[in-house]
Write a protein that holds these residues in place. Structure first.
Motif, PDB file in Angstrom:
ATOM      1  N   ALA A  43      -4.013   8.205  -9.318  1.00 27.78           N
ATOM      2  CA  ALA A  43      -5.304   8.666  -8.287  1.00 27.78           C
ATOM      3  C   ALA A  43      -6.041   9.594  -8.276  1.00 27.78           C
ATOM      4  O   ALA A  43      -7.319   9.699  -7.627  1.00 27.78           O
ATOM      5  CB  ALA A  43      -4.503   8.787  -7.181  1.00 27.78           C
ATOM      6  N   PHE A  92      -9.587   4.813  -3.868  1.00 32.74           N
ATOM      7  CA  PHE A  92      -8.466   4.908  -3.397  1.00 32.74           C
ATOM      8  C   PHE A  92      -8.114   6.090  -3.967  1.00 32.74           C
ATOM      9  O   PHE A  92      -6.467   5.939  -5.222  1.00 32.74           O
ATOM     10  CB  PHE A  92      -7.360   4.207  -3.477  1.00 32.74           C
ATOM     11  CG  PHE A  92      -7.634   2.212  -3.066  1.00 32.74           C
ATOM     12  CD1 PHE A  92      -7.572   2.461  -1.441  1.00 32.74           C
ATOM     13  CD2 PHE A  92      -7.742   1.127  -3.496  1.00 32.74           C
ATOM     14  CE1 PHE A  92      -8.206   1.308  -1.286  1.00 32.74           C
ATOM     15  CE2 PHE A  92      -7.953   0.014  -3.650  1.00 32.74           C
ATOM     16  CZ  PHE A  92      -8.177   0.249  -2.294  1.00 32.74           C
ATOM     17  N   TYR A 151      -7.964   9.544   0.348  1.00 35.39           N
ATOM     18  CA  TYR A 151      -7.801   8.373   1.521  1.00 35.39           C
ATOM     19  C   TYR A 151      -6.065   8.141   1.616  1.00 35.39           C
ATOM     20  O   TYR A 151      -5.824   7.564   2.868  1.00 35.39           O
ATOM     21  CB  TYR A 151      -7.944   7.345   0.143  1.00 35.39           C
ATOM     22  CG  TYR A 151      -7.394   5.647   0.287  1.00 35.39           C
ATOM     23  CD1 TYR A 151      -8.261   4.905   1.623  1.00 35.39           C
ATOM     24  CD2 TYR A 151      -6.044   5.226   0.333  1.00 35.39           C
ATOM     25  CE1 TYR A 151      -7.765   3.706   2.373  1.00 35.39           C
ATOM     26  CE2 TYR A 151      -5.442   3.461   0.342  1.00 35.39           C
ATOM     27  CZ  TYR A 151      -6.786   3.253   1.055  1.00 35.39           C
ATOM     28  OH  TYR A 151      -5.559   2.246   1.949  1.00 35.39           O
ATOM     29  N   PHE A 152      -4.963   7.952   0.653  1.00 32.51           N
ATOM     30  CA  PHE A 152      -3.893   8.056   1.114  1.00 32.51           C
ATOM     31  C   PHE A 152      -3.287   9.043   1.872  1.00 32.51           C
ATOM     32  O   PHE A 152      -2.848   8.948   2.845  1.00 32.51           O
ATOM     33  CB  PHE A 152      -3.004   8.038   0.726  1.00 32.51           C
ATOM     34  CG  PHE A 152      -3.237   6.783  -0.918  1.00 32.51           C
ATOM     35  CD1 PHE A 152      -2.423   5.705  -0.344  1.00 32.51           C
ATOM     36  CD2 PHE A 152      -3.896   6.887  -2.209  1.00 32.51           C
ATOM     37  CE1 PHE A 152      -2.741   4.620  -1.374  1.00 32.51           C
ATOM     38  CE2 PHE A 152      -3.823   5.876  -3.403  1.00 32.51           C
ATOM     39  CZ  PHE A 152      -3.631   4.869  -2.898  1.00 32.51           C
ATOM     40  N   PHE A 186       0.988  11.885   1.857  1.00 23.01           N
ATOM     41  CA  PHE A 186       1.157  10.249   0.911  1.00 23.01           C
ATOM     42  C   PHE A 186       2.684  10.879   0.060  1.00 23.01           C
ATOM     43  O   PHE A 186       3.102  10.136  -0.156  1.00 23.01           O
ATOM     44  CB  PHE A 186      -0.194  10.627   0.238  1.00 23.01           C
ATOM     45  CG  PHE A 186       0.286   9.472  -0.759  1.00 23.01           C
ATOM     46  CD1 PHE A 186       1.008   7.998  -0.258  1.00 23.01           C
ATOM     47  CD2 PHE A 186       0.055   9.254  -2.454  1.00 23.01           C
ATOM     48  CE1 PHE A 186       0.542   7.097  -1.020  1.00 23.01           C
ATOM     49  CE2 PHE A 186      -0.369   8.588  -3.124  1.00 23.01           C
ATOM     50  CZ  PHE A 186       0.110   7.092  -2.730  1.00 23.01           C
ATOM     51  N   PHE A 194      -4.154   0.142   5.300  1.00 23.00           N
ATOM     52  CA  PHE A 194      -2.980   0.310   4.081  1.00 23.00           C
ATOM     53  C   PHE A 194      -3.113  -0.287   2.834  1.00 23.00           C
ATOM     54  O   PHE A 194      -1.875  -0.630   2.374  1.00 23.00           O
ATOM     55  CB  PHE A 194      -1.746   0.759   4.771  1.00 23.00           C
ATOM     56  CG  PHE A 194      -1.224   1.581   5.548  1.00 23.00           C
ATOM     57  CD1 PHE A 194      -0.891   2.635   4.958  1.00 23.00           C
ATOM     58  CD2 PHE A 194      -1.296   1.378   7.036  1.00 23.00           C
ATOM     59  CE1 PHE A 194      -0.803   3.667   6.045  1.00 23.00           C
ATOM     60  CE2 PHE A 194      -1.586   2.342   8.310  1.00 23.00           C
ATOM     61  CZ  PHE A 194      -0.702   3.835   7.314  1.00 23.00           C
ATOM     62  N   PHE A 199      -2.355   1.047  -0.640  1.00 26.94           N
ATOM     63  CA  PHE A 199      -1.064   1.126  -0.593  1.00 26.94           C
ATOM     64  C   PHE A 199      -0.478  -0.382  -1.703  1.00 26.94           C
ATOM     65  O   PHE A 199       0.068   0.345  -2.679  1.00 26.94           O
ATOM     66  CB  PHE A 199      -0.044   1.144   0.508  1.00 26.94           C
ATOM     67  CG  PHE A 199      -0.279   2.105   1.147  1.00 26.94           C
ATOM     68  CD1 PHE A 199       0.771   3.081   1.023  1.00 26.94           C
ATOM     69  CD2 PHE A 199      -1.443   2.787   1.673  1.00 26.94           C
ATOM     70  CE1 PHE A 199       0.293   5.140   1.971  1.00 26.94           C
ATOM     71  CE2 PHE A 199      -1.238   4.208   2.287  1.00 26.94           C
ATOM     72  CZ  PHE A 199      -0.673   5.174   2.407  1.00 26.94           C
ATOM     73  N   TYR A 253      -1.712   0.180  -5.615  1.00 29.61           N
ATOM     74  CA  TYR A 253      -0.950   0.313  -6.215  1.00 29.61           C
ATOM     75  C   TYR A 253       0.115  -0.073  -6.246  1.00 29.61           C
ATOM     76  O   TYR A 253       0.213   0.210  -7.448  1.00 29.61           O
ATOM     77  CB  TYR A 253      -1.110   1.927  -5.090  1.00 29.61           C
ATOM     78  CG  TYR A 253      -2.645   3.403  -5.701  1.00 29.61           C
ATOM     79  CD1 TYR A 253      -3.179   2.326  -5.569  1.00 29.61           C
ATOM     80  CD2 TYR A 253      -1.887   4.283  -6.451  1.00 29.61           C
ATOM     81  CE1 TYR A 253      -4.425   3.212  -6.277  1.00 29.61           C
ATOM     82  CE2 TYR A 253      -3.134   4.684  -6.835  1.00 29.61           C
ATOM     83  CZ  TYR A 253      -4.167   4.457  -6.868  1.00 29.61           C
ATOM     84  OH  TYR A 253      -5.236   5.371  -6.984  1.00 29.61           O
ATOM     85  N   PHE A 291       2.610   0.817   4.541  1.00 28.30           N
ATOM     86  CA  PHE A 291       3.138   2.068   3.771  1.00 28.30           C
ATOM     87  C   PHE A 291       4.142   2.302   2.811  1.00 28.30           C
ATOM     88  O   PHE A 291       4.297   3.658   2.441  1.00 28.30           O
ATOM     89  CB  PHE A 291       2.968   3.358   5.315  1.00 28.30           C
ATOM     90  CG  PHE A 291       3.794   2.627   5.812  1.00 28.30           C
ATOM     91  CD1 PHE A 291       5.236   4.340   5.642  1.00 28.30           C
ATOM     92  CD2 PHE A 291       4.772   1.875   6.682  1.00 28.30           C
ATOM     93  CE1 PHE A 291       6.158   4.402   6.983  1.00 28.30           C
ATOM     94  CE2 PHE A 291       5.439   2.416   8.326  1.00 28.30           C
ATOM     95  CZ  PHE A 291       6.465   2.849   7.332  1.00 28.30           C
TER      96      PHE A 291
END
Length: 317
Positions: free
Chosen positions: A24, A31, A35-36, A49, A78, A81, A84, A165
């Protein structure tokens, strides 16, 4: 069902977080960590996060309750998420100082946990296979290109579509077989997370008639305690239906209990102590083709069933 046990579980979870954090920080700007964190703060007050990624099974349960209590949820918050998680499947690519690429992927999770057999069913091996397939990029292109693909399974204990999430939370990612993950569970909710401490239970043996020592119809497997403890897991993963297919192995244990008296076991142990066998349980394991130590149930299919029935038959102390 068996628990996922590892002496360095917290360290593995931390390594998981570090890989995500590093990517990240160095990867796509869309992202990033901000952001998270911003997405999390919108629904979970005072939670970061990092805490979401490292949340324990009980903490994940609490987060799910908070999430369920929100009347209005925008899952688009999300998307990163889920993206990722896609990166995790293929591997987070990072570069060292010498420009060599390194990856951290779902394969690393499964291999580092040293799990050979699915914790949900304790019946099927977890496949980690690299193979090749031929693909055509365009219809007009006749030249075929070989690409490597990997076959492995990580189940989201809480489904990522409903709980996005938790898409990359370490203790929400369960190494599993394809049957349990895709055929049985899918997006269903189950009750017992293999990372949690599982209440003690055992499979038992019920004698139906005098044929029990040579006919599978002479006995049945007792699932009462397993049903009480596993609850939704017992139903969703069809434990009874699957295990009843292996009554022949239970019959073999019954026959070995009759044909291998204590004197024979003692003789084998005395003869091969220090070479093949460390203790009498090693002898039983050899005779039953099973694993008798609870901490090693994850290495061989049906090891818990084999252990519990052997113990009920008096083969184990």
């Amino acid at each position: 069902m068996i628990p996922i046990q590892h002496r360095d579980l917290e360290k593995l979870a931390q390594r998981h977080w570090e890989a995500i954090k590093n990517y990240a920080e160095k990867g796509t700007k869309k992202f990033d960590l901000k952001y998270f964190d911003d997405a999390i703060k919108k629904y979970f007050e005072g939670i970061t996060f990092e805490q979401i990624v490292l949340a324990s099974p009980s903490e994940i349960d609490d987060l799910v309750e908070i999430w369920n209590a929100h009347q209005c949820k925008d899952k688009e918050d999300f998307q990163g998420f889920l993206t990722y998680y896609g990166y995790l499947t293929n591997g987070f690519v990072r570069k060292k100082e010498n420009d060599e690429e390194t990856k951290y992927s779902s394969k690393d999770i499964v291999e580092s946990l040293n799990i050979s057999v699915c914790p949900y069913c304790n019946r099927n091996y977890i496949k980690l296979v690299e193979t090749e397939r031929k693909v055509k990029e365009e219809i007009e292109v006749t030249k075929e290109e070989k690409v490597k693909i990997r076959i492995d399974e990580l189940d989201h204990f809480y489904p990522k579509k409903k709980y996005p999430f938790l898409a990359v939370s370490f203790y929400n990612l369960i190494p599993s077989c394809k049957t349990c993950n895709q055929t049985f569970k899918g997006t269903k909710l189950v009750s017992v997370n293999p990372y949690s401490k599982i209440e003690e239970f055992s499979f038992g043996l019920k004698i139906e008639n005098s044929k029990f020592y040579y006919d599978k119809d002479g006995f049945c497997i007792d699932y009462e305690r397993a049903r009480e403890v596993l609850k939704e897991n017992y139903k969703v993963f069809h434990i009874k239906e699957l295990y009843d297919q292996h009554k022949d192995q239970v019959l073999e244990l019954i026959q070995k209990q009759i044909t291998y008296p204590d004197s024979y076991i003692d003789e084998l142990f005395k003869k091969y102590e220090g070479t093949f066998f460390r203790n009498k349980e090693d002898v039983i394991r050899h005779l039953s083709n099973g694993i008798m130590e609870e901490e090693n149930f994850h290495l061989r299919p049906l090891s818990k069933l084999t252990h519990d029935i052997a113990q009920e038959l008096g083969l184990l102390d």
